[in-house]
Design a protein around this motif. Structure first.
Motif, PDB file in Angstrom:
ATOM      1  N   LEU A   9      -3.400  -0.593   7.510  1.00 48.75           N
ATOM      2  CA  LEU A   9      -3.301   0.872   7.519  1.00 48.75           C
ATOM      3  C   LEU A   9      -2.368   1.353   8.628  1.00 48.75           C
ATOM      4  O   LEU A   9      -1.637   2.329   8.449  1.00 48.75           O
ATOM      5  CB  LEU A   9      -4.697   1.467   7.693  1.00 48.75           C
ATOM      6  CG  LEU A   9      -4.811   2.981   7.496  1.00 48.75           C
ATOM      7  CD1 LEU A   9      -4.381   3.372   6.090  1.00 48.75           C
ATOM      8  CD2 LEU A   9      -6.251   3.427   7.751  1.00 48.75           C
ATOM      9  N   THR A  51       1.088   0.895   7.361  1.00 50.78           N
ATOM     10  CA  THR A  51       1.336   1.865   6.288  1.00 50.78           C
ATOM     11  C   THR A  51       1.674   3.234   6.863  1.00 50.78           C
ATOM     12  O   THR A  51       2.604   3.911   6.390  1.00 50.78           O
ATOM     13  CB  THR A  51       0.098   1.966   5.382  1.00 50.78           C
ATOM     14  OG1 THR A  51      -0.245   0.681   4.881  1.00 50.78           O
ATOM     15  CG2 THR A  51       0.383   2.883   4.197  1.00 50.78           C
ATOM     16  N   ASP A 102      -8.069   4.728   3.075  1.00 48.74           N
ATOM     17  CA  ASP A 102      -8.103   5.301   4.427  1.00 48.74           C
ATOM     18  C   ASP A 102      -9.533   5.566   4.883  1.00 48.74           C
ATOM     19  O   ASP A 102      -9.916   5.232   6.018  1.00 48.74           O
ATOM     20  CB  ASP A 102      -7.299   6.608   4.459  1.00 48.74           C
ATOM     21  CG  ASP A 102      -5.805   6.363   4.416  1.00 48.74           C
ATOM     22  OD1 ASP A 102      -5.408   5.184   4.471  1.00 48.74           O
ATOM     23  OD2 ASP A 102      -5.034   7.335   4.329  1.00 48.74           O
ATOM     24  N   LEU A 132       0.831  -1.210   0.000  1.00 44.19           N
ATOM     25  CA  LEU A 132       0.000   0.000   0.000  1.00 44.19           C
ATOM     26  C   LEU A 132       0.862   1.255   0.000  1.00 44.19           C
ATOM     27  O   LEU A 132       0.531   2.238  -0.686  1.00 44.19           O
ATOM     28  CB  LEU A 132      -0.921  -0.016   1.223  1.00 44.19           C
ATOM     29  CG  LEU A 132      -1.878   1.159   1.393  1.00 44.19           C
ATOM     30  CD1 LEU A 132      -2.791   1.296   0.185  1.00 44.19           C
ATOM     31  CD2 LEU A 132      -2.707   1.001   2.656  1.00 44.19           C
ATOM     32  N   HIS A 133       1.965   1.238   0.732  1.00 42.47           N
ATOM     33  CA  HIS A 133       2.822   2.419   0.830  1.00 42.47           C
ATOM     34  C   HIS A 133       3.557   2.704  -0.480  1.00 42.47           C
ATOM     35  O   HIS A 133       3.633   3.857  -0.923  1.00 42.47           O
ATOM     36  CB  HIS A 133       3.830   2.225   1.955  1.00 42.47           C
ATOM     37  CG  HIS A 133       4.851   3.316   2.043  1.00 42.47           C
ATOM     38  ND1 HIS A 133       4.589   4.541   2.616  1.00 42.47           N
ATOM     39  CD2 HIS A 133       6.139   3.369   1.594  1.00 42.47           C
ATOM     40  CE1 HIS A 133       5.668   5.300   2.534  1.00 42.47           C
ATOM     41  NE2 HIS A 133       6.624   4.619   1.923  1.00 42.47           N
ATOM     42  N   ARG A 181      -4.653   5.593  -1.829  1.00 45.77           N
ATOM     43  CA  ARG A 181      -4.468   5.653  -0.377  1.00 45.77           C
ATOM     44  C   ARG A 181      -5.617   6.374   0.330  1.00 45.77           C
ATOM     45  O   ARG A 181      -6.131   5.893   1.347  1.00 45.77           O
ATOM     46  CB  ARG A 181      -3.137   6.360  -0.088  1.00 45.77           C
ATOM     47  CG  ARG A 181      -2.830   6.563   1.375  1.00 45.77           C
ATOM     48  CD  ARG A 181      -2.564   5.253   2.101  1.00 45.77           C
ATOM     49  NE  ARG A 181      -2.322   5.498   3.498  1.00 45.77           N
ATOM     50  CZ  ARG A 181      -1.135   5.835   3.984  1.00 45.77           C
ATOM     51  NH1 ARG A 181      -0.087   5.943   3.192  1.00 45.77           N
ATOM     52  NH2 ARG A 181      -0.991   6.049   5.279  1.00 45.77           N
ATOM     53  N   LYS A 189      -0.295   4.193  -3.719  1.00 50.65           N
ATOM     54  CA  LYS A 189      -0.464   5.548  -3.195  1.00 50.65           C
ATOM     55  C   LYS A 189      -1.622   6.309  -3.826  1.00 50.65           C
ATOM     56  O   LYS A 189      -2.302   7.082  -3.143  1.00 50.65           O
ATOM     57  CB  LYS A 189       0.841   6.340  -3.364  1.00 50.65           C
ATOM     58  CG  LYS A 189       1.884   5.992  -2.310  1.00 50.65           C
ATOM     59  CD  LYS A 189       3.057   6.938  -2.374  1.00 50.65           C
ATOM     60  CE  LYS A 189       4.042   6.638  -1.239  1.00 50.65           C
ATOM     61  NZ  LYS A 189       5.214   7.543  -1.268  1.00 50.65           N
ATOM     62  N   ASP A 244       5.123   5.442   6.549  1.00 47.86           N
ATOM     63  CA  ASP A 244       5.150   6.872   6.216  1.00 47.86           C
ATOM     64  C   ASP A 244       6.009   7.636   7.220  1.00 47.86           C
ATOM     65  O   ASP A 244       6.786   8.524   6.842  1.00 47.86           O
ATOM     66  CB  ASP A 244       3.726   7.444   6.217  1.00 47.86           C
ATOM     67  CG  ASP A 244       2.873   6.873   5.100  1.00 47.86           C
ATOM     68  OD1 ASP A 244       3.452   6.327   4.137  1.00 47.86           O
ATOM     69  OD2 ASP A 244       1.633   6.960   5.193  1.00 47.86           O
TER      70      ASP A 244
END
Length: 342
Positions: A176, A179, A117, A105-106, A113, A110, A183
């Motif tokens: 999440l 992820t 979320d 996901l990261h 994302r 993107k 970040d």
């Protein structure tokens, strides 16, 4: 290095000894006695008069007997491996896939994302206990009770289904979570230096993300274990047991939903009714063991947090030193570097 520090941390060791001790004792009892918990004969008092069961911890130590006149201590020992073992399996199967899905996901999703979320945040408002109950109710409770002859699933099938549901419901939120952690790691200043030097995604994962995320995996796993133990206890109150249940008649000729594996949530759900009887202590015994297990995990979390914070500080200091060295090299002319090398 981290393992050695954990083994020297008193909080971690105390919690680990309790959890490992309960699980090991349950396995030993299974190997030696095959999980058999026999019904006790009637006891007599000092005058030779028969006592009516269930017996209190004073009459039959250490924990007394239940409404089937079985030794509660042995029931707790037998059920420990199913309860703690199921929580461990669910924890590993939640955390490990989430680590890899978080990376995907990261780095690769993107553009989606923000949508993901919002979807995960919306799903988090639905209580996991209620969601689990709605998904498990027919398989674990309604099906076996209402259609016992035509019900096609056995103990193994129901256990696997139970585990899968409790794993799947938390995968999106955990993904999440990791992820967001990626970040945060990628926002460090030394990552900018690696970008300038042309680092690849494999380099980021191997040299920058991995040292930071491994300790976090341990902390998240212990937290998830605690959450899962609470969820298992809540489902037990709703008569959703690991491996399912069977309808039996106890000493008082009352129908009773008995856990097939004697795991703690089944004991909790089955004995919950004794809160309003003359035997309220029976209801509190599984609550006490759930509490002790969660407190042991909490001690492990405290010890692990102390060790991880120490390791993180040293890692950040090393990263800052490496960044300072890289910056000082950039500020020098090429010929000056050649002269210094000579």
């Amino acid at each position: 290095m981290m393992l050695k520090k954990l083994m020297k941390n008193p909080s971690f060791i105390i919690g680990f000894i309790f959890l490992f001790g309960m699980f090991a004792a349950s396995l030993v009892y299974y190997v030696g006695w095959g999980d058999e918990v026999p019904k006790l004969d009637l006891l007599k008092n000092e005058e030779g008069e028969l006592l009516s069961p269930p017996y209190s911890p004073v009459e039959y130590p250490p924990l007394g007997t239940d409404n089937f006149n079985r030794n509660i201590f042995l029931l707790i020992i037998v059920g420990a491996k199913y309860t703690i073992g199921a929580a461990l399996v669910i924890t590993l199967c939640r955390v490990l896939p989430s680590v890899f899905m978080g990376l995907i996901l990261h780095f690769y999703l993107k553009p989606f994302r923000r949508i993901i979320d919002h979807m995960v945040d919306a799903a988090n408002y639905f209580p996991p206990t209620l969601l689990s109950f709605l998904l498990l109710n027919w398989m674990m409770l309604d099906g076996p009770l209402h259609h016992p002859e035509g019900f096609p699933y056995d103990f193994t099938d129901k256990t696997i289904f139970y585990l899968i549901i409790l794993i799947v419901i938390s995968l999106p939120s955990l993904t999440l979570l990791f992820t967001n952690e990626y970040d945060r790691i990628m926002s460090h200043e030394f990552i900018d230096s690696a970008k300038v030097l042309g680092a690849t995604k494999r380099h980021y994962i191997r040299n920058h993300i991995r040292p930071f995320i491994l300790p976090q995996i341990l902390l998240v796993s212990i937290r998830e274990f605690m959450i899962i133990m609470l969820l298992i206890a809540h489902l037990g109150v709703l008569n959703i047991y690991i491996g399912g249940s069977s309808l039996e008649v106890d000493l008082f000729d009352n129908p009773f939903l008995a856990s097939l594996s004697h795991e703690w949530s089944g004991l909790l759900g089955g004995w919950w009714q004794f809160l309003w009887t003359t035997y309220p202590w029976i209801s509190f015994i599984p609550v006490v063991f759930f509490t002790l297990t969660i407190l042991s995990a909490k001690l492990m979390l405290i010890g692990s947090t102390q060790v991880v914070e120490t390791l993180m500080e040293s890692s950040i200091e090393e990263g800052s030193a490496e960044e300072t060295e890289t910056t000082s090299l950039k500020d020098k002319e090429i010929f000056q570097l050649v002269k210094e090398a000579k």
